[in-house]
Design a protein around this motif. Structure first.
Motif, PDB file in Angstrom:
ATOM      1  N   MET A 174       0.845  -1.186   0.000  1.00  7.73           N
ATOM      2  CA  MET A 174       0.000   0.000   0.000  1.00  7.73           C
ATOM      3  C   MET A 174       0.880   1.235   0.000  1.00  7.73           C
ATOM      4  O   MET A 174       1.754   1.385   0.848  1.00  7.73           O
ATOM      5  N   THR A 175       0.677   2.143  -0.948  1.00  6.53           N
ATOM      6  CA  THR A 175       1.565   3.284  -1.097  1.00  6.53           C
ATOM      7  C   THR A 175       1.027   4.543  -0.442  1.00  6.53           C
ATOM      8  O   THR A 175       1.725   5.542  -0.365  1.00  6.53           O
ATOM      9  N   VAL A 176      -0.215   4.541   0.045  1.00  5.93           N
ATOM     10  CA  VAL A 176      -0.830   5.717   0.645  1.00  5.93           C
ATOM     11  C   VAL A 176      -1.209   5.389   2.080  1.00  5.93           C
ATOM     12  O   VAL A 176      -1.739   4.316   2.366  1.00  5.93           O
ATOM     13  N   GLU A 177      -0.959   6.325   2.995  1.00  2.00           N
ATOM     14  CA  GLU A 177      -1.386   6.162   4.387  1.00  2.00           C
ATOM     15  C   GLU A 177      -2.787   6.750   4.529  1.00  2.00           C
ATOM     16  O   GLU A 177      -2.986   7.970   4.397  1.00  2.00           O
ATOM     17  N   PHE A 178      -3.771   5.899   4.754  1.00  2.00           N
ATOM     18  CA  PHE A 178      -5.161   6.347   4.791  1.00  2.00           C
ATOM     19  C   PHE A 178      -5.607   6.799   6.177  1.00  2.00           C
ATOM     20  O   PHE A 178      -6.592   7.536   6.287  1.00  2.00           O
ATOM     21  N   LYS A 179      -4.922   6.380   7.208  1.00  2.00           N
ATOM     22  CA  LYS A 179      -5.355   6.728   8.565  1.00  2.00           C
ATOM     23  C   LYS A 179      -5.338   8.247   8.735  1.00  2.00           C
ATOM     24  O   LYS A 179      -4.307   8.905   8.538  1.00  2.00           O
ATOM     25  N   GLY A 180      -6.487   8.802   9.063  1.00  2.00           N
ATOM     26  CA  GLY A 180      -6.608  10.243   9.265  1.00  2.00           C
ATOM     27  C   GLY A 180      -6.764  11.046   7.991  1.00  2.00           C
ATOM     28  O   GLY A 180      -6.974  12.265   8.047  1.00  2.00           O
ATOM     29  N   LEU A 181      -6.670  10.404   6.818  1.00  2.00           N
ATOM     30  CA  LEU A 181      -6.803  11.122   5.552  1.00  2.00           C
ATOM     31  C   LEU A 181      -8.252  11.554   5.351  1.00  2.00           C
ATOM     32  O   LEU A 181      -9.177  10.758   5.534  1.00  2.00           O
ATOM     33  N   ARG A 182      -8.461  12.801   4.961  1.00  2.00           N
ATOM     34  CA  ARG A 182      -9.819  13.321   4.757  1.00  2.00           C
ATOM     35  C   ARG A 182     -10.251  13.026   3.320  1.00  2.00           C
ATOM     36  O   ARG A 182      -9.788  13.678   2.380  1.00  2.00           O
ATOM     37  N   VAL A 183     -11.112  12.038   3.181  1.00  2.00           N
ATOM     38  CA  VAL A 183     -11.491  11.517   1.872  1.00  2.00           C
ATOM     39  C   VAL A 183     -12.973  11.773   1.615  1.00  2.00           C
ATOM     40  O   VAL A 183     -13.816  11.489   2.474  1.00  2.00           O
ATOM     41  N   VAL A 184     -13.266  12.297   0.435  1.00  2.00           N
ATOM     42  CA  VAL A 184     -14.643  12.431  -0.030  1.00  2.00           C
ATOM     43  C   VAL A 184     -14.949  11.271  -0.965  1.00  2.00           C
ATOM     44  O   VAL A 184     -14.183  11.001  -1.896  1.00  2.00           O
ATOM     45  N   VAL A 185     -16.055  10.576  -0.715  1.00  2.00           N
ATOM     46  CA  VAL A 185     -16.551   9.533  -1.630  1.00  2.00           C
ATOM     47  C   VAL A 185     -17.728  10.118  -2.397  1.00  2.00           C
ATOM     48  O   VAL A 185     -18.743  10.505  -1.798  1.00  2.00           O
ATOM     49  N   ALA A 186     -17.575  10.219  -3.719  1.00  2.00           N
ATOM     50  CA  ALA A 186     -18.601  10.829  -4.564  1.00  2.00           C
ATOM     51  C   ALA A 186     -19.568   9.752  -5.048  1.00  2.00           C
ATOM     52  O   ALA A 186     -19.183   8.874  -5.815  1.00  2.00           O
ATOM     53  N   GLY A 187     -20.807   9.825  -4.586  1.00  2.00           N
ATOM     54  CA  GLY A 187     -21.826   8.882  -5.037  1.00  2.00           C
ATOM     55  C   GLY A 187     -22.084   7.786  -4.021  1.00  2.00           C
ATOM     56  O   GLY A 187     -21.147   7.233  -3.432  1.00  2.00           O
ATOM     57  N   LEU A 188     -23.362   7.488  -3.822  1.00  2.00           N
ATOM     58  CA  LEU A 188     -23.749   6.479  -2.834  1.00  2.00           C
ATOM     59  C   LEU A 188     -24.359   5.251  -3.491  1.00  2.00           C
ATOM     60  O   LEU A 188     -25.262   4.627  -2.932  1.00  2.00           O
ATOM     61  N   GLY A 189     -23.887   4.914  -4.693  1.00  2.00           N
ATOM     62  CA  GLY A 189     -24.274   3.652  -5.311  1.00  2.00           C
ATOM     63  C   GLY A 189     -23.461   2.514  -4.715  1.00  2.00           C
ATOM     64  O   GLY A 189     -22.786   2.667  -3.687  1.00  2.00           O
ATOM     65  N   LEU A 190     -23.492   1.358  -5.385  1.00  2.00           N
ATOM     66  CA  LEU A 190     -22.819   0.177  -4.849  1.00  2.00           C
ATOM     67  C   LEU A 190     -21.322   0.412  -4.669  1.00  2.00           C
ATOM     68  O   LEU A 190     -20.743   0.080  -3.635  1.00  2.00           O
ATOM     69  N   SER A 191     -20.664   0.982  -5.710  1.00  2.00           N
ATOM     70  CA  SER A 191     -19.215   1.176  -5.600  1.00  2.00           C
ATOM     71  C   SER A 191     -18.889   2.235  -4.566  1.00  2.00           C
ATOM     72  O   SER A 191     -17.890   2.128  -3.846  1.00  2.00           O
ATOM     73  N   GLY A 192     -19.722   3.277  -4.442  1.00  2.00           N
ATOM     74  CA  GLY A 192     -19.487   4.314  -3.450  1.00  2.00           C
ATOM     75  C   GLY A 192     -19.616   3.793  -2.031  1.00  2.00           C
ATOM     76  O   GLY A 192     -18.787   4.099  -1.155  1.00  2.00           O
ATOM     77  N   VAL A 193     -20.655   3.000  -1.789  1.00  2.00           N
ATOM     78  CA  VAL A 193     -20.844   2.421  -0.457  1.00  2.00           C
ATOM     79  C   VAL A 193     -19.682   1.501  -0.114  1.00  2.00           C
ATOM     80  O   VAL A 193     -19.150   1.537   1.009  1.00  2.00           O
ATOM     81  N   SER A 194     -19.249   0.685  -1.068  1.00  2.00           N
ATOM     82  CA  SER A 194     -18.122  -0.222  -0.838  1.00  2.00           C
ATOM     83  C   SER A 194     -16.851   0.563  -0.527  1.00  2.00           C
ATOM     84  O   SER A 194     -16.120   0.238   0.421  1.00  2.00           O
ATOM     85  N   ALA A 195     -16.576   1.630  -1.298  1.00  2.00           N
ATOM     86  CA  ALA A 195     -15.376   2.436  -1.071  1.00  2.00           C
ATOM     87  C   ALA A 195     -15.426   3.120   0.286  1.00  2.00           C
ATOM     88  O   ALA A 195     -14.422   3.158   1.022  1.00  2.00           O
ATOM     89  N   ALA A 196     -16.586   3.678   0.634  1.00  2.00           N
ATOM     90  CA  ALA A 196     -16.712   4.366   1.921  1.00  2.00           C
ATOM     91  C   ALA A 196     -16.470   3.411   3.077  1.00  2.00           C
ATOM     92  O   ALA A 196     -15.791   3.751   4.063  1.00  2.00           O
ATOM     93  N   ARG A 197     -17.010   2.204   2.971  1.00  2.00           N
ATOM     94  CA  ARG A 197     -16.839   1.220   4.050  1.00  2.00           C
ATOM     95  C   ARG A 197     -15.361   0.838   4.200  1.00  2.00           C
ATOM     96  O   ARG A 197     -14.829   0.804   5.324  1.00  2.00           O
ATOM     97  N   VAL A 198     -14.708   0.577   3.081  1.00  2.00           N
ATOM     98  CA  VAL A 198     -13.297   0.190   3.136  1.00  2.00           C
ATOM     99  C   VAL A 198     -12.437   1.321   3.698  1.00  2.00           C
ATOM    100  O   VAL A 198     -11.562   1.104   4.560  1.00  2.00           O
ATOM    101  N   LEU A 199     -12.671   2.536   3.247  1.00  2.00           N
ATOM    102  CA  LEU A 199     -11.875   3.680   3.709  1.00  2.00           C
ATOM    103  C   LEU A 199     -12.080   3.945   5.196  1.00  2.00           C
ATOM    104  O   LEU A 199     -11.128   4.270   5.916  1.00  2.00           O
ATOM    105  N   ARG A 200     -13.324   3.797   5.656  1.00  2.00           N
ATOM    106  CA  ARG A 200     -13.581   3.970   7.091  1.00  2.00           C
ATOM    107  C   ARG A 200     -12.807   2.936   7.898  1.00  2.00           C
ATOM    108  O   ARG A 200     -12.202   3.246   8.931  1.00  2.00           O
TER     109      ARG A 200
END
Length: 472
Positions: A1-27
């Motif tokens: 993994m090349t990016v440190e996600f802990k504490g990173l302020r991330v916007v997930v655009a869209g609440l479809g299937l891929s958006g929900v999956s991305a938001a869950r993983v990032l959280r």
């Protein structure tokens, strides 16, 4: 993994299937997630509550303060105000594929992440990637068809039991937002105008498709019958030693795959390819054995061979493959007339490939044209047409093309003002009345379905049901 996600302020655009999956993983990775969606409804609010993240609903344009990364759903176009604001602020924008690429884990056996064998093109992606997964499975590999089909690419890279290799279907949308993607090997099956409203031009669409070749390690696979795909290979910046591999329906030259006397043959990865070819299967192993589906099989075989799969596994994988519904599927033969469901042919390029497989044809066409024009399609199909049965909102565009280029072909308009099962029953009755024994009634609409049906699947299912009723 090349990016440190802990504490990173991330916007997930869209609440479809891929958006929900991305938001869950990032959280779960510890990111500070805000989901942004232009809609605001009880269902969306419930989704946000389940995710346990911050949300900006009813406003899909304003960039939340402090955003450090955007992860977008594929459907959001590059011209979205949210993205323009992000670019002005220097905020990177990723899609779900880029996020998955960043989250790949090394395999214990190799110390490297599972290789990606990637597939894109205007048509044939899903079939090809499923054929490829079948071949890899026959070779004894733990694999899956992922990306725009089957398992989500995020779920695949985060699976508890890791995959040996992934067969990845990628859309032009996904490729646009995947700047770091570097597949083991990749193919662009074909290029024809599609999604131009999203990309802005054919040139931009082609450029996004061509991203799949960037950084390829072993093989850039292209279609010998489509020079635009070879041009994308020539423009790609690849790893030292990566080869250009062509596929087509003719006898292959060295470094190509093709067909000889009903056999699928490989002169790209065979020993002493200057003089010899390796048999990797037979045309009859491909189901259905329509010309464009044979090229899908050759493309899948080329990627598998680039990965090191032997010839027997290619043959066994093709034999084991069963195509999805609504892809040039023979529904029935009634009174000597064959009925074929290719409802998945939602653009002109797909319809042209389907029409080329049958002669003579009663063609059922029409729906939502998505900005397409039909002159080239009609010119190619005209000699094969017994009649055309036109349906849907944009039928007039096809009628005008037929008047210009096939004036002797009978044109019947069906189901005006009707939708669903009632409409399809009438369409099939009219098509059957035009057909003669030995003909094919072909549902290959060259258009999207949503003006009359829920989706292309319902359109195909109702076609099959109406044909069954006709037989009774």
């Amino acid at each position: 993994m090349t990016v440190e996600f802990k504490g990173l302020r991330v916007v997930v655009a869209g609440l479809g299937l891929s958006g929900v999956s991305a938001a869950r993983v990032l959280r779960e990775l510890g990111a500070e997630v805000t989901v942004v969606d232009g809609g605001d409804s009880p269902a969306l609010r419930s989704r946000v509550a389940e995710l346990g993240v911050a949300a900006q609903l009813g406003d899909g344009e304003t960039l939340p303060e402090g955003t450090e990364l955007i992860v977008t759903s594929p459907g959001w176009p590059p011209t979205s105000p949210l993205f323009l604001a992000a670019e002005a602020a220097g905020v990177p924008i990723w899609g779900d594929v880029e996020l998955a690429w960043q989250l790949r884990k090394p395999l214990a056996a190799t110390g490297e992440p599972a290789p990606w064998l990637a597939v894109t093109g205007t048509n044939g992606k899903t079939t090809t990637v499923q054929m490829l997964a079948s071949i890899l499975t026959a070779a004894g590999k733990r694999t899956a068809a992922v990306g725009n089909v089957g398992v989500s690419v995020l779920d695949a890279v985060l699976a508890e039991e890791p995959y040996d290799v992934l067969a990845v279907e990628l859309s032009s949308y996904q490729l646009h937002w995947a700047p770091s993607l570097r597949p083991h090997s990749a193919v662009v099956l074909n290029l024809a105008p599609d999604h131009l409203d999203w990309h802005g031009s054919m040139e931009a669409y082609a450029a996004d498709k061509g991203r799949i070749y960037q950084g390829n390690q072993v093989a850039c696979v292209y279609n010998l019958a489509d020079p635009a795909t070879e041009a994308l290979v020539m423009e790609a910046d690849v790893e030292e030693g990566c080869r250009a591999i062509g596929f087509g329906l003719g006898a292959p030259a060295p470094s190509n795959l093709g067909v000889v006397d009903g056999l699928l043959v490989d002169r790209a990865f065979a020993p002493d390819r200057q003089k010899n070819a390796a048999e990797i299967g037979a045309v009859e192993d491909v189901k259905p054995a329509a010309p464009h589906n044979i090229t899908n099989a050759l493309a899948a075989a080329a990627l598998a061979r680039a990965y090191g799969v032997d010839t027997k596994a290619v043959r066994d994988g093709l034999r084991a493959f069963t195509p999805d519904a609504h892809r040039i599927a023979q529904v029935a033969v009634v009174e000597g007339v064959t009925y074929v469901d290719d409802s998945k042919a939602t653009n002109t390029h797909a319809a042209a490939a389907s029409l080329a497989a049958y002669d003579p044809v009663v063609w059922i066409a029409g729906g939502l044209a998505k900005g397409a024009t039909f002159d080239e399609l009609v010119v190619g199909a005209a000699p094969r047409l017994r009649a055309a049965v036109l349906i849907g909102a944009d039928r007039g565009l096809i009628r005008e093309a037929l008047a210009r280029h096939a004036p002797d072909v009978p044109v019947i308009e069906a189901a005006t003002g009707q939708t669903g099962a009632e409409a399809m029953a009438e369409i099939v009755r009219i098509a059957a009345a035009q057909a003669q024994p030995g003909d094919t009634v072909l549902l290959a609409p060259a258009c999207a379905s949503m003006d009359m049906f829920t989706n292309y699947g319902e359109r195909g299912d109702l076609f099959a049901a109406s044909v069954a009723a006709l037989g009774e």
